[in-house]
Design an enzyme around this catalytic site. Structure first.
Site, PDB file in Angstrom:
ATOM      1  CD  GLU A 186      -1.245  -0.627   3.635  1.00 33.19           C
ATOM      2  OE1 GLU A 186      -1.764  -1.440   3.513  1.00 33.19           O
ATOM      3  OE2 GLU A 186      -1.176  -0.024   4.509  1.00 33.19           O
ATOM      4  CB  CYS A 201       7.585  -2.872  15.905  1.00 28.80           C
ATOM      5  SG  CYS A 201       9.045  -2.435  15.171  1.00 28.80           S
ATOM      6  CB  SER A 220      10.654   3.943  14.511  1.00 34.33           C
ATOM      7  OG  SER A 220      10.254   4.367  13.377  1.00 34.33           O
ATOM      8  CB  CYS A 237       2.511   1.384   9.050  1.00 31.62           C
ATOM      9  SG  CYS A 237       3.749   0.343   8.712  1.00 31.62           S
TER      10      CYS A 237
HETATM   11  N1  SAH Z   1       9.931   0.182   9.185  1.00 31.87           N
HETATM   12  C1  SAH Z   1      10.193   1.636   9.200  1.00 31.87           C
HETATM   13  C2  SAH Z   1       9.356   2.472   8.563  1.00 31.87           C
HETATM   14  C3  SAH Z   1       8.187   2.032   8.294  1.00 31.87           C
HETATM   15  S1  SAH Z   1       6.905   1.946   9.703  1.00 31.87           S
HETATM   16  C4  SAH Z   1      10.291   2.086  10.727  1.00 31.87           C
HETATM   17  O1  SAH Z   1       9.490   1.306  11.541  1.00 31.87           O
HETATM   18  O2  SAH Z   1      10.321   3.291  11.016  1.00 31.87           O
HETATM   19  C5  SAH Z   1       6.687   3.665   9.815  1.00 31.87           C
HETATM   20  C6  SAH Z   1       6.270   4.439  11.052  1.00 31.87           C
HETATM   21  O3  SAH Z   1       4.596   4.053  11.502  1.00 31.87           O
HETATM   22  C7  SAH Z   1       7.109   4.012  12.151  1.00 31.87           C
HETATM   23  O4  SAH Z   1       7.573   4.867  13.100  1.00 31.87           O
HETATM   24  C8  SAH Z   1       6.181   2.969  12.848  1.00 31.87           C
HETATM   25  O5  SAH Z   1       6.471   2.827  14.153  1.00 31.87           O
HETATM   26  C9  SAH Z   1       4.632   3.609  12.617  1.00 31.87           C
HETATM   27  N2  SAH Z   1       3.545   2.811  12.942  1.00 31.87           N
HETATM   28  C10 SAH Z   1       3.563   1.305  12.792  1.00 31.87           C
HETATM   29  N3  SAH Z   1       2.221   1.258  13.265  1.00 31.87           N
HETATM   30  C11 SAH Z   1       1.629   2.124  13.785  1.00 31.87           C
HETATM   31  C12 SAH Z   1       0.105   2.579  14.166  1.00 31.87           C
HETATM   32  N4  SAH Z   1      -0.629   1.416  14.276  1.00 31.87           N
HETATM   33  N5  SAH Z   1      -0.075   3.842  14.583  1.00 31.87           N
HETATM   34  C13 SAH Z   1       0.949   4.705  14.501  1.00 31.87           C
HETATM   35  N6  SAH Z   1       2.272   4.551  13.846  1.00 31.87           N
HETATM   36  C14 SAH Z   1       2.455   3.349  13.314  1.00 31.87           C
HETATM   37 FE1  SF4 Z   2       8.550  -2.336  12.886  1.00 29.15          FE
HETATM   38 FE2  SF4 Z   2       8.561  -0.490  11.060  1.00 29.15          FE
HETATM   39 FE3  SF4 Z   2       8.669  -3.067  10.438  1.00 29.15          FE
HETATM   40 FE4  SF4 Z   2       6.324  -2.020  11.562  1.00 29.15          FE
HETATM   41  S1  SF4 Z   2       7.282  -1.601   9.397  1.00 29.15           S
HETATM   42  S2  SF4 Z   2       7.162  -3.675  12.240  1.00 29.15           S
HETATM   43  S3  SF4 Z   2       7.269  -0.421  12.588  1.00 29.15           S
HETATM   44  S4  SF4 Z   2      10.147  -1.788  11.594  1.00 29.15           S
END
Ligand code: SAH
Ligand code: SF4
Length: 340
Positions: free
Chosen positions: A89, A113, A211, A330
């Site tokens: 997406e 995460c 993050s 995300c």
């Molecule tokens: N993997 C990378 C980039 C993609 S995630 C990273 O983790 O930085 C992008 C951002 O969205 C990250 O800061 C992540 O922690 C956040 N994110 C993931 N799930 C979320 C949710 N349900 N609500 C708000 N932010 C979220």
């Molecule tokens: Fe963590 Fe970013 Fe991967 Fe989601 S997309 S599991 S926030 S590293």
């Protein structure tokens, strides 16, 4: 067969040289692809038939298939189907400073995460450069809007797909390509330390977001698996190196999770951790998902956290909530679609 949208200018130049053709043809091809936005090689009117058939032999130029699009007034969310039947997406956000597109870099994510939908579904594979470039092209074409900013914050961990991500940045940043300024491109990472160091030595002035989501290892270990491999001290050290090399300000993303990392104490500890670092903190109200039990912090708690950082001279903003109506966080659209 390779998709033409994955080729950098340098790669195309080399391709033409290897095929005993003039190097400048790469520039012509780029202009047709990215300025005129053709869909067929034979639309390239100033390119010889011979060159066109060579390209047709070696490259495809298929666009991405849009499966669904959900919009409200400040956001449009796209779900794409890839050639191998995987789904990714991208989210288009309308700001007063321009239109920013949040793109995916992998199908799923292995960083695990605990609060994240993309992590819940695990990595299926890396995206190819062409699949990232084509997210930008498909959204610009569908929305008839010029994208001014690109953030790599969709599904996936960009630094777990480093080489393809760097090629993607080279293509969208190229003046003969989509020409998005490097200062308008932001890569977000959960904190893969060796790649942060490598990225510090990358020549382009691209923004880096980290993050962080926790002020100490105990909390971070409980929500982010990656912290066990690269704890906060190592992460901060890599960021210091990045700042010393690039002289650029780093963004720390901090999702506020109710009762987990959102107390005044946590804010104090975060202020101490970040004191003296050239950075700003972006507080993110958690986007709740039906599959994960974390809850969003109350508005008062968010404001108190914000105030505490301010009081300690940490630059901080609270992220505007985009698209909670369209499940814009995300990975949510993809996971909901898969479960239906
Ligand atoms: N993997 C990378 C980039 C993609 S995630 C990273 O983790 O930085 C992008 C951002 O969205 C990250 O800061 C992540 O922690 C956040 N994110 C993931 N799930 C979320 C949710 N349900 N609500 C708000 N932010 C979220
Ligand atoms: Fe963590 Fe970013 Fe991967 Fe989601 S997309 S599991 S926030 S590293």
């Amino acid at each position: 067969m390779k998709n033409i949208y994955g080729e950098t200018m340098e790669a195309l130049e080399q391709y033409f040289v290897e095929h005993n053709q003039a190097k400048f043809k790469a520039t012509q091809v780029f202009e047709w692809l990215y300025k005129k936005r053709i869909h067929q090689f034979d639309e390239m009117r100033n390119v010889s038939k011979e060159t066109i058939s060579l390209l047709q032999q070696d490259f495809s130029m298929d666009f991405l298939k849009i499966v669904t699009k959900k919009s409200d007034q400040d956001v449009s969310k796209y779900l794409f189907q890839l050639e191998d039947d995987n789904y990714i997406e991208a989210v288009l956000m309308y700001h007063d400073y321009g239109n920013s597109l949040c793109i995916s870099t992998q199908v799923g994510c292995n960083m695990g995460c605990h609060f994240c939908e993309s992590g819940r579904l695990k990595k299926v594979r890396n995206l190819k450069t062409s699949e990232m470039v084509r997210q930008v092209l498909a959204v610009e074409e569908d929305s008839a809007i010029r994208i001014s900013h690109v953030v790599l914050m969709g599904i996936g961990e960009p630094f777990d797909n480093y080489e393809e991500v760097i090629k993607f940045i080279d293509i969208i940043n190229h003046p003969k390509g989509i020409d998005i300024g490097s200062r308008h491109i932001t890569v977000s990472t959960s904190g893969i330390v060796p790649k942060i160091k490598e990225f510090a030595d990358y020549e382009k002035q691209v923004n880096l977001a980290i993050s962080l989501h926790a002020p100490n290892n105990t909390i971070r270990n409980s929500i982010m698996e990656i912290n066990k491999a690269y704890p906060i001290e190592k992460l901060i050290e890599a960021i210091q190196y990045y700042i010393s090399k690039t002289n650029r300000r780093v963004t720390f993303e901090y999702i506020l999770l109710k009762g987990v990392n959102d107390s005044r104490e946590n804010a104090k500890e975060l202020s101490t951790l970040l004191a003296g670092i050239n950075c700003y903190v972006n507080l993110i109200p958690y986007n709740e998902t039906s599959h994960i039990e974390y809850k969003k912090s109350d508005q008062n708690t968010i404001l108190a956290f914000y105030d505490e950082l301010k009081k300690n001279q940490i630059a901080v903003t609270i992220r505007r909530e985009f698209g909670s109506n369209v499940n814009a966080a995300c990975g949510q659209l993809r996971s909901n679609y898969k479960e239906e």
